[in-house]
Every structure is written in C-alpha cells, then in structure tokens.
Design a protein around this motif. Structure first.
Motif, short mmCIF file in Angstrom:
data_model
loop_
_atom_site.label_atom_id
_atom_site.label_comp_id
_atom_site.label_asym_id
_atom_site.label_seq_id
_atom_site.Cartn_x
_atom_site.Cartn_y
_atom_site.Cartn_z
N ASP A 321 0.85 -1.18 0.00
CA ASP A 321 0.00 0.00 0.00
C ASP A 321 0.89 1.24 0.00
O ASP A 321 2.09 1.15 0.27
CB ASP A 321 -0.91 0.01 1.24
CG ASP A 321 -2.22 0.76 1.01
OD1 ASP A 321 -2.31 1.49 0.01
OD2 ASP A 321 -3.13 0.61 1.83
N GLN A 322 0.28 2.39 -0.33
CA GLN A 322 1.00 3.65 -0.22
C GLN A 322 0.04 4.76 0.16
O GLN A 322 -1.17 4.68 -0.09
CB GLN A 322 1.70 4.01 -1.54
CG GLN A 322 0.77 4.52 -2.63
CD GLN A 322 1.49 5.33 -3.70
OE1 GLN A 322 2.70 5.31 -3.80
NE2 GLN A 322 0.73 6.05 -4.51
N TRP A 323 0.58 5.79 0.80
CA TRP A 323 -0.15 7.00 1.14
C TRP A 323 0.59 8.17 0.49
O TRP A 323 1.68 8.55 0.94
CB TRP A 323 -0.20 7.20 2.66
CG TRP A 323 -1.09 6.25 3.39
CD1 TRP A 323 -2.35 6.49 3.86
CD2 TRP A 323 -0.77 4.91 3.80
NE1 TRP A 323 -2.84 5.38 4.52
CE2 TRP A 323 -1.90 4.39 4.49
CE3 TRP A 323 0.35 4.08 3.62
CZ2 TRP A 323 -1.92 3.10 5.01
CZ3 TRP A 323 0.32 2.80 4.13
CH2 TRP A 323 -0.80 2.32 4.82
N LEU A 325 0.78 11.76 0.26
CA LEU A 325 0.24 12.83 1.08
C LEU A 325 -0.10 14.08 0.27
O LEU A 325 -0.95 14.87 0.68
CB LEU A 325 1.21 13.17 2.21
CG LEU A 325 1.50 12.01 3.17
CD1 LEU A 325 2.50 12.43 4.22
CD2 LEU A 325 0.22 11.49 3.81
N ILE A 328 -3.59 13.59 -0.40
CA ILE A 328 -4.46 13.42 0.76
C ILE A 328 -4.60 14.73 1.54
O ILE A 328 -5.69 15.07 2.01
CB ILE A 328 -3.91 12.32 1.69
CG1 ILE A 328 -3.88 10.97 0.93
CG2 ILE A 328 -4.74 12.19 2.96
CD1 ILE A 328 -3.14 9.88 1.68
N SER A 396 -4.82 2.12 10.85
CA SER A 396 -4.54 3.44 10.28
C SER A 396 -3.10 3.82 10.60
O SER A 396 -2.38 3.10 11.30
CB SER A 396 -5.50 4.48 10.86
OG SER A 396 -5.33 4.57 12.27
N ILE A 410 -4.45 9.08 9.44
CA ILE A 410 -5.00 8.81 8.11
C ILE A 410 -5.39 7.34 8.05
O ILE A 410 -4.63 6.46 8.46
CB ILE A 410 -3.97 9.13 7.01
CG1 ILE A 410 -3.48 10.57 7.15
CG2 ILE A 410 -4.57 8.91 5.62
CD1 ILE A 410 -2.34 10.94 6.22
N ARG A 412 -6.87 3.65 6.33
CA ARG A 412 -6.42 2.77 5.26
C ARG A 412 -6.96 3.20 3.90
O ARG A 412 -6.29 3.03 2.88
CB ARG A 412 -6.85 1.33 5.58
CG ARG A 412 -6.53 0.30 4.51
CD ARG A 412 -5.05 0.11 4.31
NE ARG A 412 -4.39 -0.50 5.46
CZ ARG A 412 -3.10 -0.84 5.47
NH1 ARG A 412 -2.34 -0.59 4.42
NH2 ARG A 412 -2.56 -1.36 6.54
N LYS A 414 -7.23 6.14 2.89
CA LYS A 414 -6.60 7.42 2.53
C LYS A 414 -7.44 8.63 2.89
O LYS A 414 -7.37 9.67 2.22
CB LYS A 414 -6.21 7.46 1.04
CG LYS A 414 -5.58 6.19 0.50
CD LYS A 414 -4.34 5.78 1.29
CE LYS A 414 -3.71 4.50 0.76
NZ LYS A 414 -4.51 3.29 0.92
#
Length: 616
Positions: A321-323, A325, A328, A396, A410, A412, A414
């Motif tokens: 996975d990736q976030w 930002l 977001i 999270s 944040i 899961r 997003k």
C-alpha cells in the motif's frame, strides 16, 4: 612457511584473547587443530565485519547447548550484559555470540554451556564454565579533515539510573553536518528529490553508565560514489525478532546485533529517498517514509517529491500500500512554513539564516526551485514527514509533519481522520478533522490568533499547547482504549504560535503526551516536560519521545540541545549538549538523565534496545 604463519596467527590471537581454562591440545597436523583458546574453538572478533565490539567463540565442532554469556561490567560500578543464547542461535553463528564488549579494553567474559562430544556408542556431555579475557578495539569515526574532532560525544550521567531502567541499552543515531565528500550525485530529470541530503552517520550503543557497548562500522555502508550507499543511516527500529532495521537513501536494511546481514534491499522503483523513519507493524509489515520517484503534477510537470509518501511493504519487499500525502492533504498550506526559522530546517542548517523567515513572495509556485527546499507544492519540502506510526486499533497510520506542525491520523482508505495542530490556514475541507483542545474536565480551551496561540504557548505560562515542528508522533496502545488514543510526540518548538519569538532565549522544546478523543474530536494534553528547562534543553530539530512498555517509562532524547542559538553555535560559544531521559510514566521524575558532551555531531534519535530478545 605455513607452520611459521600458523604460529604467528596463534600467537597474535593469544595476545588479544585469554581464557582461564587450559588450552585445547592438538597434533602438528591433521584436522583437529582449531586454534582454540578455551574448551571449544577460536575467538573471532567482529565476525561479520560491521560490528567491531562483538565476537564469536567458535563451537570447535562440538554441539553446544544451553549457552549463557555475561560480559562483566568495567570497574566497581560497571554494568554486566548477560543473556541466554538459544541452541538455534549457536547454530546460526557457528558458536557462542559475544555482544556488549567495551572498546579499547580487555573485557572479562563469562560463558557457560553444555558441550556434547560424539564418542563411540553415543554422546559424551559436559557442563562447562569458562572465563575469557577479550580485547576489543577502540571506536573509530570518520575524520572531517578540519581542526574539529569528529568523535562520539561523551555520555555524562546526571541522574543515575533507577533499578527499573538500569540494564537498558540505548542505540544512539547521530549525523554530521555537511561533509566534503557528500552530495556527489543530485537528482534531476525530472527535477527535485532529496538525494543531496547525504551526510556521515554515527551509530553506537551506550549503557546507563554512559559507556559504549556496541558500534556500527558505517564505513561499510556509505560510499558517496555509489547510489546504493548514499544517504544518512536513519530510522533505526528493533523488530519483533530482536534484529534491527534502518534505511539509507535508496535502500533499507535488516541486520542482527552481531552484524549479520539479513537483507539489504533497494526501494521499489516507484520510490526514492528514504529518511527519518522505518518501523515494523504488529502485522509484520514495514512502513517507510519515502518520496515519489516520478510524480505528474496537476500543472503537467514531472517531479521527484520530497518526504511526502508512506509505503507499506511485506517481509519480501513487495508493495502492499502507499499514502501519497500530496493527494491526501493540502500541499499549499504555507502558514507554518512562513513562520519557520530558516537557520535550521531539520538537517539543512545555515547559521546565516538564523531567525529569518520566508516571505509569501518566496513561496510563489513558479519562482521556487524544486528539490529539498522549504516550499509549497509537490516536488518541494512542504510536508517533511519525520515519522509514521501504525495504530492497530483501526488499521490506520499517524504521521508527524514537521512543516505543517501537525500530527495527522489517516485511515487505510486514505481519508484524514483527525488533525492535531493549529487550525490556522487549513482549507475548509479539512475543518471537520481539526481537533478541539479541552482541559481535564472536558471544557473547551480557547486559543487566540486564529487558534495558534493557546494558553501554554509562552514559556512562563502553563496549560495546553499544540506541538510545533514536532518529531516522532507515536500512539501508545498500552494506555489507549477504544476511541481514546494516547499519543506522544517531541514538540521541538520552532514556529511556536505561528511566529518567531522576539528573543532566542524564549525558545523551548517539550516532550508531550496527548489524549485524542476520536468520538468527540477533542484533544487533551496530559503530560509535558522541557518547558521548564528553557533554551538549554531546546532542540530546534530532530529528537524523540517514546513510551517504553517494559519499564512503564517515557524515553525522551532532546537530540540537538545546545543548538538553539545558531549564531552562538557557529561562533563556537555554544556546544551541542543532547539530553537523554527516562521518566516514570505520568511524572517528571527522571529515572535516568544523561548529558552528551564534547561532540560536534548532530543528534538524531535514541532507541532502547532489548538485546536479550536478539539471542533467543
């Protein structure tokens, strides 16, 4: 000639390693000769080449069971390092691992074990106790080529360790300022990135007497001409199996405490520029703070981003996975960036800019360069995320964004769950996520100046305050329950109240614990330390606050104390004096205080190491 060389090798080994039992005898020829100095095999110093204060007592071909090691403390007040070694660990290392040797010292090492020797018709077992005298080499560090010493700081005990924490070991992670062999490669095409952030690293462990008991030979990891070996060694984390992980630029690594490599991997190709933080989650996955290797901005430009992406990997290095930002959050919120002291923007230190701030014009999107510069928009250092922490309660993550002076949760999927920070400057879409400060009775605390100046923002007043340019925001699962989440952080204090103070002496840092009520969207400050120590304890950058469940303490490292007055620091009239503390939970009563003196390398973080887990 072979006999002469063999004699020289044996003689040199006996000069560095002695044992109180009789030497094993062997013939002049044949396979029985092991150069043994005790009842089993030879003593091999620094067996894996990167941890010079370790050794292995070879098993000598015997089956070794129930091994136990004690490295005796130096002097009357020295601290023993004692641990059991599992039979499988002996097989892993081909002998008994010895960890925790004092440098430049003849160490007394006690070992006990069961030796099983195959004989005709069965196994002959013998319980053995031995005492070895093992000399370990002095600590060696990188030379700067100037009159300044690049030596490790001396750890001076201010408050002796309580019984509760006396046997702790602390991994210290420090960094140099810009070195002459740094920045031999920079990112371009597409523009941006943070690869030029490439200094010398210093990694060692101290006991609660302040004595060095382990060192990582970083020269084996860093090469300014090799892209795989550029970057700061940062983000050290001890995993559940007792080993340690860290990242370095374009790679992340896992080693055991003896220095044995478990893996050394490149980041997945979508990502670049690891720094600051890596951790293993309770699920056994890895969270890394990285950046995007090629992002298409809304204006059509392609850039490498800067410290604004979180990636989750499995144990084999596969992306889970990736976030991102920049997608977001709001990468154009500039309030805090405009208020920051440009003399110390994390490790980008420039005393000529001390006390100076950026103007609104400086941040115009079309005029600023891309890269590791404090600015707005993807491709610049708008977020500067310095930690990411997993909250198993709701799957999270919690991030610390230095350049937003915000701790943010944040989910899961997003979505922002809450924002712990000043409400000033957040666009309307984020207003519903802003936490409201309350006192212990649940009464709302009113903060002035668009919410940035709370009752505790001045050094001579108590009460609630936000965290400013903070580091290490961690959930404390052991103290949290349901929708009440305890969160610790190190409030560095730059840009406090969204401004620079009139006098540098008004600056201070804090270790802080908050309770976030996720149901009512409120936050209460329940503990702080540091305000009362003033400028002397102020760390403009880096540092850590972390709860230690095994000792029920709060470990705090004010890692750049002494750098608060950058002008005096550059002139040599102020010295780096980081402080390491352990506090009994919920109090300001130190169970340990150590002051680091005499070094001119920049403190980054400290980490409590449970070495006993490493040999199970």
């Amino acid at each position: 000639m072979k006999k002469i060389l063999s004699s020289v090798l044996v003689a040199s080994m006996l000069l560095s390693v002695g044992v109180s039992t009789s030497l094993a005898a062997g013939g002049a020829s044949g396979p029985k000769s092991y150069n043994a100095v005790g009842k089993i095999g030879a003593v091999i110093m620094n067996p894996y080449g990167v941890a010079p204060l370790t050794a292995i007592i070879n098993d000598g071909g015997y089956a070794i069971k129930n091994a136990k090691v004690t490295v005796k403390g130096k002097g009357e007040k020295g601290i023993d390092i004692s641990y059991d070694v599992s039979d499988l660990n002996v097989l892993q290392h081909g002998g008994i691992p010895v960890f925790g040797l004092y440098p430049d010292f003849v160490n007394t090492v006690e070992v006990s074990y069961k030796r099983e020797n195959p004989v005709a018709g069965g196994i002959n077992s013998e319980d053995i106790k031995e005492t070895y005298q093992i000399y370990a080499p002095p600590v060696v560090t990188y030379g700067s080529g100037t009159a300044q010493k690049m030596a490790l700081p001396k750890a001076e005990v201010v408050v002796p360790a309580s019984k509760n924490v006396k046997n702790n070991l602390y991994l210290m992670n420090h960094l140099s300022s810009t070195m002459p062999n740094a920045s031999q490669v920079v990112w371009n095409l597409p523009a941006g990135g943070a690869l030029e952030w490439d200094y010398e690293s210093y990694v060692w462990m101290i006991d609660t007497n302040g004595d060095i008991r382990w060192q990582l030979d970083v020269s084996k990891f860093r090469d300014p001409y090799d892209i795989r070996k550029k970057g700061n060694l940062m983000g050290f984390d001890q995993t559940k199996d007792g080993n340690i992980m860290w990242g370095q630029g374009q790679t992340y690594k896992k080693y055991d405490l003896m220095g044995r490599k478990i893996f050394d991997r490149m980041l997945p190709r979508s990502y670049i520029d690891f720094s600051h933080h890596l951790e293993e989650t309770v699920k056994g996955t890895y969270l890394l703070r990285v950046a995007n290797s090629d992002l298409k901005r809304r204006d059509g430009k392609n850039v490498r981003t800067v410290r604004d992406v979180i990636v989750e990997l499995d144990k084999e290095g596969n992306v889970l996975d990736q976030w991102d930002l920049s997608a977001i959050l709001d990468p154009y919120r500039d309030n805090n960036i405009l208020a920051m002291d440009q003399g110390a923007v994390c490790l980008n230190i420039d005393a000529d800019k001390a006390g100076k701030t950026l103007s609104k014009e400086d941040l115009e999107d079309d005029s600023m360069p891309f890269g590791d510069v404090a600015g707005v928009g993807a491709g610049r250092n708008w977020a500067h995320v310095n930690s990411v922490n997993y909250d198993p309660h709701d799957d999270s993550i919690i991030i610390s964004s230095r350049h937003q002076s915000a701790v943010i949760k944040i989910t899961r999927d997003k979505k922002v769950k809450w924002i712990l920070g000043s409400p000033e400057g957040w666009s309307e879409e984020f207003h519903k996520y802003l936490l409201k400060p309350v006192d212990k009775n649940g009464k709302e605390i009113v903060c002035e100046a668009e919410g940035s100046k709370c009752p505790g923002y001045l050094s001579d007043k108590g009460g609630f305050d936000w965290s400013w340019t903070q580091h290490t925001a961690y959930v404390i699962p052991e103290k949290s329950k349901d929708h009440l989440r305890h969160v610790s952080t190190f409030d560095n204090g730059d840009s406090r109240g969204m401004e620079q103070p009139a006098l540098v002496t008004m600056k201070y840092s804090r270790a802080v614990e908050y309770v976030v009520d996720e149901k009512n969207m409120t936050v209460q400050q329940i503990w702080e330390f540091g305000k009362e120590r003033g400028l002397d304890w102020y760390s403009p950058i880096t540092s850590v606050t972390e709860y230690m469940p095994k000792t029920d303490t709060m470990m705090v490292y004010s890692a750049t104390a002494g750098m608060g007055d950058l002008v005096a620091f550059r002139a040599g009239t102020a010295q780096l004096t980081p402080y390491l503390h352990e506090f009994k939970y919920g109090t300001k009563e130190p169970e340990l205080e150590i002051k680091m003196v005499g070094g001119n390398i920049i403190g980054y973080r400290a980490l409590v190491i449970d070495y006993k887990d490493s040999f199970k």
